[in-house]
Design an enzyme around this catalytic site. Structure first.
Site, PDB file in Angstrom:
ATOM      1  N   ARG A 178      66.829  45.491  89.402  1.00 43.32           N
ATOM      2  CA  ARG A 178      66.299  44.666  90.499  1.00 43.32           C
ATOM      3  C   ARG A 178      66.932  45.104  91.808  1.00 43.32           C
ATOM      4  O   ARG A 178      68.103  44.830  92.064  1.00 43.32           O
ATOM      5  CB  ARG A 178      66.599  43.191  90.261  1.00 43.32           C
ATOM      6  CG  ARG A 178      66.055  42.274  91.363  1.00 43.32           C
ATOM      7  CD  ARG A 178      66.532  40.838  91.159  1.00 43.32           C
ATOM      8  NE  ARG A 178      65.928  39.921  92.092  1.00 43.32           N
ATOM      9  CZ  ARG A 178      66.214  38.623  92.145  1.00 43.32           C
ATOM     10  NH1 ARG A 178      67.106  38.106  91.313  1.00 43.32           N
ATOM     11  NH2 ARG A 178      65.625  37.830  93.015  1.00 43.32           N
ATOM     12  N   ASP A 457      73.893  31.502  91.979  1.00 43.27           N
ATOM     13  CA  ASP A 457      73.778  32.741  92.728  1.00 43.27           C
ATOM     14  C   ASP A 457      73.222  32.419  94.100  1.00 43.27           C
ATOM     15  O   ASP A 457      73.150  31.247  94.491  1.00 43.27           O
ATOM     16  CB  ASP A 457      72.944  33.781  91.976  1.00 43.27           C
ATOM     17  CG  ASP A 457      71.481  33.371  91.807  1.00 43.27           C
ATOM     18  OD1 ASP A 457      71.049  32.363  92.406  1.00 43.27           O
ATOM     19  OD2 ASP A 457      70.764  34.071  91.074  1.00 43.27           O
TER      20      ASP A 457
END
Length: 541
Positions: A178, A457
């Site tokens: 990613r 996150d």
């Protein structure tokens, strides 16, 4: 490392004078290999072709957001109705190596965590260079080293304290990379004396160093694409993929992508995004946490759509259930896979708490499997088997359920329906603690942090920040009748930070003051910052 060859169709790009300048240190021999002359030549070619169009796309984002700020609402596009009406087109056939997506684990690019994730028993490991990683220069370069070694099968790690050795099992999870989002920059590589697009750095270095190793194993090069907002942005990535395959003489479809639908504008263009990427896309994912953040950000000026405390917003809310089911409908009609969202829970040593975590994970994954998702995400290796059992129960021996298309019409009204829930002091204080604790760690170079039993996150910290900003802007009345004010927020922030400092260990050079002031500014500024990671990036050492 793949040796770049010059091809007839890319002579101009491959041999053009370099406009790149690496300003970050090449701190060891591996870093020098990652940023070799041939690798930088490829990055230069990517920037030559795609940096300027990306700037135009980001400007278009701002212009579209301005219309929402002025009162417009996201909706389906009239100019692309023909794509939605044409029932014949499908995405390209999905490679065998990407058909089984029952459980995917996500995590940062730290070497030990990469090994543990690949060994977790999950079908896929999505290694996140974006929301789960603090983008220090050293992190970004070491992450590429770790990806190279993981794909070569040579990755290993020895704990310097215990001497414990970590290495790959025989059949690790399928690795998907990613890259950072289109909005982010890499300050340590300058292109025309400006930071280069971080997405092109991450994408380009990963392909350059891993194409040959993956090809030797009969696999393509696989990506997760974050935070897209439009068909045009998807088409930009499609052009990047075409260019890269041509540059390396690779077959069309060598690159395969899964798109995270994690912005509100994108949910209204899912078919268009699939269409734009149809040669390379294999599926879409419900990036639920970023999606909740995007709902707040996109509709931040709309008083009637203020969301409650983020901790009360679950996938059972109508607008989120509609988002999940429409994604499944869209993907399965077009031959793509539909992956569910993240369960951010982490295991607990306390039996009662672990029982609660288990119950929550089972409920969440059962809802996704029942809706028709082909797989799901977890944040911790110990939850892989739990999620896998649920999906195996519903898939009944298959690796996906792409034949299943949910009934229902999930239109603008339901996709934009505001959520109901509490608005109270406890929620504000919890948001403060989560955001400050996360940002403090991020500023120290740590991008994935366990807080209150959840793996937090950047996406979840963004919801906390946006939640508070929106409540302050619209002068929300808390459930006890008080109006939420900046003065109240300042007091609670100072109290919570003082408590965090009092209970913090001394193992690190803590950055609570810096994090709390950044958080206060981001939460109270008149103009809402698109992403907290952009102003925070300027503070990284």
């Amino acid at each position: 490392m793949y040796d770049v060859k010059t091809h007839p169709d890319n002579n101009t790009n491959a041999t053009a004078p370099s406009r790149l300048n690496v300003t970050g240190p090449l701190f060891n021999d591996d870093a020098k290999l990652i940023l070799s002359k041939d690798a930088l030549r490829f990055l230069n070619a990517l920037c030559n072709a795609f940096a300027e169009p990306l700037t135009s796309l980001l400007n278009a984002r701002k212009e579209k957001q301005h219309t929402y700020d002025e009162g417009a609402l996201p909706d389906f596009r009239a100019d692309t109705q023909y794509i939605r009406d044409d029932q014949e087109w499908k995405v390209a056939d999905i490679p065998e190596t990407l058909l089984d997506r029952r459980v995917e684990i996500t995590g940062p690019i730290d070497r030990k965590m990469v090994i543990n994730a690949l060994n977790s028993g999950a079908n896929v490991f999505m290694c996140c260079f974006e929301d789960a990683t603090s983008p220090t220069w050293e992190n970004m370069v070491k992450g590429q080293i770790n990806m190279r070694d993981a794909n070569d099968g040579t990755i290993a790690h020895t704990n310097p304290n215990s001497g414990k050795v970590y290495q790959l099992v025989d059949k690790p999870a399928t690795l998907i990379h990613r890259p950072r989002g289109l909005h982010l920059e890499e300050a340590n590589i300058q292109f025309d004396d400006k930071p280069m697009p971080a997405s092109l750095m991450d994408f380009g270095l990963y392909f350059f160093h891993n194409y040959a190793a993956r090809k030797a194993k009969g696999q393509g090069v696989y990506y997760y694409l974050p935070k897209l907002e439009s068909m045009e942005e998807a088409a930009w990535w499609e052009a990047v993929f075409d260019f890269t395959e041509n540059y390396f003489g690779a077959e069309t479809g060598t690159i395969r992508a899964t798109v995270l639908i994690e912005t509100l504008p994108a949910v209204f263009q899912m078919e268009e995004i699939l269409y734009a990427l149809r040669k390379h896309i294999v599926g879409m994912n419900c990036g639920r946490w970023d999606y909740i953040f995007s709902y707040i950000k996109t509709l931040k000026n709309h008083t009637e759509r203020v969301l409650p405390d983020r901790h009360a917003i679950g996938m059972d809310q109508p607008f989120l259930e509609a988002y999940s089911k429409r994604l499944i409908q869209t993907c399965h009609r077009r031959g793509a896979l539909a992956i569910g969202g993240m369960s951010a829970f982490i295991p607990s040593k306390d039996p009662e708490e672990m029982a609660r975590v288990t119950k929550k994970v089972i409920e969440d994954k059962r809802r996704e499997a029942t809706n028709g998702h082909d797989g799901t995400w977890v944040a911790h290796p110990h939850l892989v088997s739990l999620a896998l059992d649920i999906f195996d129960e519903y898939l009944n021996g298959a690796t996906h359920q792409s034949h299943f298309i949910p009934d229902g019409t999930f239109n603008q009204d339901i996709l934009l329906q505001p959520s109901i829930g509490p608005k109270d002091e406890a929620g504000v204080r919890k948001n403060i603690r989560i955001a400050v604790l996360y940002m403090e760690a991020w500023l120290r170079g740590v991008g994935c942090v366990p807080i209150y039993g959840l793996m937090e996150d950047a996406a979840t910290a963004e919801i906390s920040r946006a939640n508070i900003w929106q409540w302050l802007k619209h002068q929300v009345h808390l459930d006890d009748g008080r109006t939420f004010t900046t003065e109240m927020f300042r007091t609670w922030l100072d109290q919570e930070v003082a408590d965090m400092k009092a209970h913090a260990n001394d193992d690190h050079d803590r950055k609570f003051d810096q994090a709390s002031e950044l958080f206060f500014t981001l939460s109270t500024d008149k103009d809402f910052a698109d992403f907290l990671t952009i102003p925070c990036y300027a503070k990284l050492e």
